[in-house]
Design a protein around this motif. Structure first.
Motif, PDB file in Angstrom:
ATOM      1  N   LEU A  67       0.831  -1.199   0.000  1.00  0.00           N
ATOM      2  CA  LEU A  67       0.000   0.000   0.000  1.00  0.00           C
ATOM      3  C   LEU A  67       0.868   1.252   0.000  1.00  0.00           C
ATOM      4  O   LEU A  67       0.613   2.200  -0.755  1.00  0.00           O
ATOM      5  CB  LEU A  67      -0.925   0.006   1.210  1.00  0.00           C
ATOM      6  N   ASP A  85      -4.963  -3.029  -0.316  1.00  0.00           N
ATOM      7  CA  ASP A  85      -3.806  -3.923  -0.328  1.00  0.00           C
ATOM      8  C   ASP A  85      -2.729  -3.451  -1.288  1.00  0.00           C
ATOM      9  O   ASP A  85      -1.740  -4.143  -1.527  1.00  0.00           O
ATOM     10  CB  ASP A  85      -4.243  -5.349  -0.687  1.00  0.00           C
ATOM     11  N   GLY A  86      -2.933  -2.252  -1.879  1.00  0.00           N
ATOM     12  CA  GLY A  86      -1.944  -1.698  -2.782  1.00  0.00           C
ATOM     13  C   GLY A  86      -2.196  -1.995  -4.238  1.00  0.00           C
ATOM     14  O   GLY A  86      -1.448  -1.535  -5.101  1.00  0.00           O
TER      15      GLY A  86
END
Length: 385
Positions: free
Chosen positions: A160, A185-186
């Motif tokens: 993230l 979660d990126g």
């Protein structure tokens, strides 16, 4: 937040705790743009603005609450058809507000501290904060410097932070401020997280060619608009600090030679404004031959309509195309009936704002265009500001 960085940096150096409310996004007619901020310290002192007055009182109370409980908050304010006088924007717009406490124990304090110090010094940096998403991430911040290094973190997985840093760096590269959405979660999937990315970049440049009386007034107008202003003239008797005390720089050089050197040194960008006030062919033609082929925001040239037609003929003779000539605002300025240097400077400044923001230049009375907008047409600019 970075629009009030100098004041916040002073508060931080004094050890004050405060909460800051920032505009994340707007919809419809809203008076302030993303990044605009209102901050309140522990003594109740307030600086900045998020709405020009519509919801300041409510936002002030949200800041006091965030400072008391240490929790960030996200709030939406908008127009209410049932009660136009309720807390909201009677102008018909909607704004999303992020309120972040900056206390000694706040996880975002280090990133905010560094961002405010850099912005106050005129350095290049971007601050990304979680404006909407999982409650445990709200208000967390990461600072991205011009060299790609960063400070702070968003409190989620490492991916993230890496994604946020990459997105903020891209926004910084374009000098842009606004919201972006990524996954918690990126990735681009999963629970959405909205980041408010604020870019701090050096002031846009205004270069005024021609050290005449009108230039002195235009320097003051340019500084008022937030530009770094340079006056350039080949005549040392006119280009003096005494005549232009408010200019950031006064340069004695041939205009086209100075512009070429500035270009070669990387001193021009898509926000740069060039105002040619010399109305003398020996200066204007070589200068405009170069300027009209550069990706700057605005190029204007002073002179009568007769001078304009003659100048265009000369520029065509040296090879400029009609498309290139269409970028030239000449005679410079909007038709305000200006007579004095100050009135003329106002008409030029108004045209620069209209070009930058995509305005029409006509009276708002009776017009049917949005009052608040930040969209400039590429064909009018030559390059987006």
């Amino acid at each position: 937040m970075l629009d009030i960085a100098a004041e916040l940096d002073r508060w931080i150096r004094q050890g004050r705790e405060f909460a800051v409310a920032s505009v994340v996004a707007t919809n419809g007619s809203s008076p302030r743009q993303p990044g605009a901020a209102l901050a309140v310290d522990s003594d109740g002192e307030a600086i900045g603005s998020v709405s020009g007055g519509c919801v300041e009182g409510s936002v002030y109370e949200l800041c006091k609450q965030a400072l008391a409980d240490g929790a960030s908050a996200f709030e939406r304010f908008g127009y209410s058809d049932e009660d136009a006088f309720a807390v909201g924007l009677s102008c018909g717009g909607v704004i999303d507000i992020l309120v972040t406490p900056v206390r000694a124990d706040s996880p975002s304090r280090s990133a905010v501290t560094a961002a405010c110090a850099l912005a106050a010094a005129g350095a290049t940096a971007a601050l990304a904060r979680v404006a909407d998403g999982p409650a445990e991430l709200l208000g967390r911040a990461v600072l991205v410097r011009a060299d790609g290094t960063y400070e702070g973190g968003l409190g989620g997985p490492a991916e993230l932070d890496r994604t946020a840093v990459a997105e903020a760096a891209a926004m910084l590269d374009g000098g842009r401020t606004g919201p972006i959405e990524i996954g918690a979660d990126g990735t681009r999937c999963g629970v959405p997280v909205t980041l408010l990315v604020e870019s701090s970049v050096p002031a846009p440049r205004m270069i005024v060619f021609g050290a005449i009386d009108f230039a002195a007034a235009l320097v003051r107008a340019g500084k008022f608009l937030g530009h770094h202003v340079t006056v350039c003239d080949a005549r040392p008797v006119f280009a003096t600090r005494a005549r232009f005390p408010e200019a950031d720089e006064v340069v004695v050089d041939w205009p086209h030679r100075y512009l070429a050197a500035t270009r070669d040194a990387g001193g021009l960008d898509a926000r740069t404004v060039l105002c040619v006030l010399t109305h003398d062919a020996k200066f204007d033609i070589p200068l405009l031959e170069l300027a009209l082929r550069l990706p700057v925001a605005y190029i204007g040239a002073m002179g009568s309509r007769r001078t304009h037609l003659d100048r265009n003929d000369r520029l065509r003779a040296v090879g400029l195309t009609d498309r290139e000539l269409a970028r030239l605002h000449s005679p410079i300025g909007l038709d305000l009936g200006a007579r004095t240097p100050e009135e003329t400077a106002l008409s030029i400044a108004a045209e620069i704002v209209a070009v930058r923001r995509g305005g029409t230049g006509v009276s708002l009375a009776g017009a049917h265009t949005p009052i608040h907008r930040d969209t400039a047409a590429p064909d009018r600019l030559g390059a987006l500001a």
